[in-house]
Design a protein around this motif. Structure first.
Motif, short mmCIF file in Angstrom:
data_model
loop_
_atom_site.label_atom_id
_atom_site.label_comp_id
_atom_site.label_asym_id
_atom_site.label_seq_id
_atom_site.Cartn_x
_atom_site.Cartn_y
_atom_site.Cartn_z
N ASN A 3 0.87 -1.16 -0.05
CA ASN A 3 -0.06 -0.13 -0.07
C ASN A 3 0.87 1.26 0.06
N TYR A 4 2.13 1.18 -0.41
CA TYR A 4 2.98 2.36 -0.24
C TYR A 4 4.22 2.32 -1.24
N SER A 5 4.69 3.29 -1.74
CA SER A 5 5.85 3.53 -2.34
C SER A 5 6.80 4.33 -1.87
N MET A 6 8.05 3.86 -1.65
CA MET A 6 9.11 4.83 -1.03
C MET A 6 10.41 4.86 -1.59
N LYS A 7 10.78 6.23 -1.73
CA LYS A 7 12.44 6.28 -2.33
C LYS A 7 12.83 7.45 -1.80
N ARG A 8 14.36 7.20 -1.72
CA ARG A 8 14.99 8.48 -1.06
C ARG A 8 15.54 9.18 -2.45
N VAL A 9 15.36 10.60 -2.24
CA VAL A 9 16.07 11.52 -3.44
C VAL A 9 16.86 12.44 -2.85
N ASP A 10 17.73 13.21 -3.92
CA ASP A 10 18.60 14.29 -3.56
C ASP A 10 17.57 15.48 -3.53
N LEU A 11 17.28 15.93 -2.60
CA LEU A 11 16.41 17.23 -2.70
C LEU A 11 17.08 18.48 -3.40
N HIS A 12 18.53 18.35 -3.42
CA HIS A 12 19.28 19.48 -4.05
C HIS A 12 19.66 19.13 -5.43
N ALA A 13 19.17 18.24 -6.19
CA ALA A 13 19.80 17.65 -7.37
C ALA A 13 18.88 18.39 -8.54
N GLY A 14 18.76 19.60 -8.63
CA GLY A 14 18.15 20.15 -9.59
C GLY A 14 16.65 19.95 -9.78
N ARG A 15 16.22 18.84 -10.44
CA ARG A 15 14.52 18.36 -10.58
C ARG A 15 14.50 17.17 -10.53
N VAL A 16 13.61 16.83 -9.66
CA VAL A 16 13.24 15.36 -9.26
C VAL A 16 11.80 15.30 -9.33
N GLU A 17 11.32 14.54 -10.49
CA GLU A 17 10.08 14.40 -10.65
C GLU A 17 9.64 12.99 -9.80
N HIS A 19 6.36 11.43 -10.09
CA HIS A 19 5.07 10.87 -10.62
C HIS A 19 5.66 9.34 -11.24
N ASP A 20 6.59 8.97 -11.89
CA ASP A 20 7.00 7.65 -11.99
C ASP A 20 7.83 7.06 -11.32
N LEU A 21 8.45 7.59 -10.42
CA LEU A 21 9.28 7.09 -9.16
C LEU A 21 8.43 6.53 -8.25
N LEU A 22 7.25 6.85 -7.83
CA LEU A 22 6.52 6.45 -6.73
C LEU A 22 5.02 5.99 -7.34
N GLN A 23 4.85 6.15 -8.59
CA GLN A 23 3.95 5.66 -9.37
C GLN A 23 2.51 6.44 -8.76
N LEU A 24 2.60 7.87 -8.78
CA LEU A 24 1.44 8.53 -8.15
C LEU A 24 0.40 8.52 -9.06
N THR A 25 -0.76 8.58 -8.55
CA THR A 25 -1.99 8.60 -9.57
C THR A 25 -2.87 9.61 -9.44
N GLY A 26 -2.43 10.64 -8.44
CA GLY A 26 -3.47 11.78 -8.41
C GLY A 26 -2.95 13.14 -8.52
N CYS A 27 -1.46 13.16 -8.52
CA CYS A 27 -0.90 14.44 -8.50
C CYS A 27 0.69 14.22 -9.05
N GLU A 28 1.27 15.09 -9.65
CA GLU A 28 2.73 15.15 -9.78
C GLU A 28 3.35 15.98 -8.88
N VAL A 29 4.55 15.60 -8.39
CA VAL A 29 5.14 16.48 -7.30
C VAL A 29 6.74 16.37 -7.69
N SER A 30 7.14 17.38 -7.82
CA SER A 30 8.59 17.65 -7.99
C SER A 30 9.46 18.33 -6.97
N CYS A 31 10.66 17.99 -6.86
CA CYS A 31 11.60 18.55 -5.83
C CYS A 31 12.66 19.39 -6.71
N ASN A 32 12.73 20.96 -6.65
CA ASN A 32 13.58 21.56 -7.44
C ASN A 32 14.35 22.36 -6.70
#
Length: 128
Positions: A3-17, A19-32
């Motif tokens: 019932n979940y997806s979890m990934k660690r991302v570099d919050l200072h890496a330019g742009r990380v989307e 959507h695909d990484l976590l199989q999001l179905t209701g929104c898109e989130v990007s760390c910029n």
């Protein structure tokens, strides 16, 4: 099935989307991250989606519908689909922000109206 997806991302890496990484179905989130003095290289708007921006750190400028507004850590703002937008980091500061994109008008519930407390079942160690 999980019932979940979890990934660690570099919050200072330019742009990380996410959507695909976590199989999001209701929104898109990007760390910029925009390095100091850098800008998104275009003005854009959306057809259907509103965006929520949360400035985590740094300073910069939001261009929205011909107006330029200062940005600082803690600023949160929503832009309707038709809003023509662009963001830039200050000359002396990188800008770190989250952007959440979802279809405008699609929210049918939120934490206070959609959340249900589970009284039965497992509990974490700190609630036992």
């Amino acid at each position: 099935m999980s019932n979940y997806s979890m990934k660690r991302v570099d919050l200072h890496a330019g742009r990380v989307e996410l959507h695909d990484l976590l199989q999001l179905t209701g929104c898109e989130v990007s760390c910029n991250t925009l390095p100091q003095g850098a800008s998104v290289p275009f003005v854009h708007h959306h057809t259907n989606n509103e965006e929520l921006y949360i400035v985590l750190d740094g300073a910069g400028t939001l261009f929205i519908d011909g107006e330029e507004l200062p940005l600082a850590a803690g600023d949160c703002f929503r832009i309707a689909p038709a809003g023509a937008r662009c963001i830039r980091a200050a000359e002396d500061s990188a800008l770190h922000f989250l952007c959440v994109q979802t279809r405008a008008g699609s929210l049918e519930g939120y934490t206070m109206s959609d959340g249900v407390i589970d009284e039965k079942g497992d509990k974490p160690s700190w609630l036992r």
